[in-house]
Design a protein around this motif. Structure first.
Motif: not given
Length: 392
Positions: A291-305
């Motif tokens: 589950q990608d937290p929004c502030h990781l996916r949309h703000v930081q752009g670090s979700h693929m890590a």
């Protein structure tokens, strides 16, 4: 910088950058639930424009449209014109709060407690006792099923990196910090937890429109974490806030501080080869949904890590089929707008159910607690990696 205009003090170029194309609509969780254009990014921006220009007064209906925004910022990822919706909403919320006082008293009191670590721990322990006496409806309030009465100590092993421990996460989920420190040290890196020196990042204050409080906390954090060593963050919301200090404070010092901040997963992705144990077979036989937290996916752009660092340690990773839709937590949003938050969460739990995963991982405390209150088994990625390292 473009000229600031009007009652909301928005920058004209940012305010008028939305062309109302509607590409954001399928990605907005509140629009998906209500179908109302005023509950969409383009609708809210249209309301900002007419209020800022003095065409319409700041009515209760307009304020409600702003309050109903989870501030997930999925619209920014979908927008082809790079409209800075998050900054527009934060600025608008600050003006609304200063003129209308929208944040409830209990929220302001709770946010004040977050900046006082000793008070927060005492209050949390009292809440844990009440919980064990069945005096607290934990699921309805979105609390963990079993708040800790005692917390294992976090101890520094050196000064290679800071580990930002924050407020609620340190009081309620310190085991995640301990797991994070264990993982970081497996790369040969020493860790200094921030502890009470930097008790709160100010993210919840910003979301609530309490900008002055957020700026004071940002200055306090920066003063406590001086030097040039990296600041690692295992909470997506805190990481996004710390990385935004440059914009929040508008100083070169703040921008330099933000450049030192890394989400734990993006940092670990660059250091995972330094771990001693790296067998071919994963150590945990488990089907994991992310589950990608929004502030990781949309703000930081670090979700693929998250996927990159988790893959070597678990047998299977599955993607949810909802394109990263928000879970509905939104910091304090689920407390202020409980029914809308539940309606949004229902869509997330349906996607989780379809995944047939054994466990869901989430890198944000608000998301994990919100989903756990719906009966979902949620872990932090660092917990699974630490368990795998122990097993090896």
């Amino acid at each position: 910088m473009s000229e600031s205009l009007g009652l909301l003090g928005l920058e004209q170029a940012e305010r008028d950058s939305c062309v109302a194309c509607g590409l954001c609509l399928p990605h907005c969780p509140t629009y998906r639930v209500t179908g109302a254009d005023t509950h969409s990014p383009r609708g809210r921006i249209a309301l900002m424009q007419v209020v800022d220009e003095g065409i319409a007064p700041l009515t209760e209906e307009i304020v409600e449209a702003f309050d109903s925004c989870i501030q997930c910022r999925a619209c920014e990822t979908a927008c082809p014109g790079d409209v800075p919706f998050g900054h527009l909403m934060e600025s608008t919320k600050e003006v609304v709060e200063s003129t209308r006082g929208r944040a409830p008293w209990w929220l302001k009191l709770g946010l004040r407690a977050l900046t006082r670590p000793t008070l927060l721990r005492i209050g949390s322990s009292c809440l844990a006792v009440a919980q064990r006496l069945r005096l607290v409806p934990s699921r309805r309030l979105g609390l963990p099923d079993r708040l800790p009465l005692r917390r294992r100590a976090l101890r520094a092993t050196g000064d290679d990196v800071w580990l930002f421990t924050g407020c609620v996460m340190d009081a309620w989920q310190r085991d995640i910090h301990l797991a994070t420190q264990e993982v970081v040290e497996a790369t040969g890196t020493t860790v200094r937890p921030t502890g009470d020196a930097a008790p709160c990042c100010g993210a919840l204050h910003t979301h609530a429109g309490l900008g002055d409080g957020a700026r004071k906390l940002a200055a306090r954090v920066m003063s406590a974490l001086d030097g040039d060593n990296a600041v690692l963050v295992n909470s997506a919301g805190c990481g996004a806030a710390l990385k935004d200090y440059g914009r929040l404070l508008g100083s070169d010092e703040a921008r330099a501080f933000s450049a030192r901040v890394f989400d734990i997963h993006e940092w670990l992705a660059d250091h995972i080869d330094e771990m001693d144990a790296n067998p071919l077979e994963p150590a945990i036989a488990v089907r994991v949904a992310i589950q990608d937290p929004c502030h990781l996916r949309h703000v930081q752009g670090s979700h693929m890590a998250v996927r990159e660092v988790l893959e070597p340690f678990v047998s299977e990773i599955v993607e949810l089929d909802d394109e990263g839709m928000c879970c509905g937590a939104g910091g304090a949003f689920s407390l202020v707008n409980p029914q809308l938050a539940l309606d949004v969460r229902d869509r997330k739990t349906e996607a989780i159910s379809r995944s047939r995963a054994d466990v869901v991982v989430s890198a944000n405390p608000g998301c994990s607690m919100h989903l756990a209150a719906a009966g979902v088994t949620v872990r932090h990625p660092m917990e699974l990696i630490a368990e795998a390292l122990r097993a090896r």
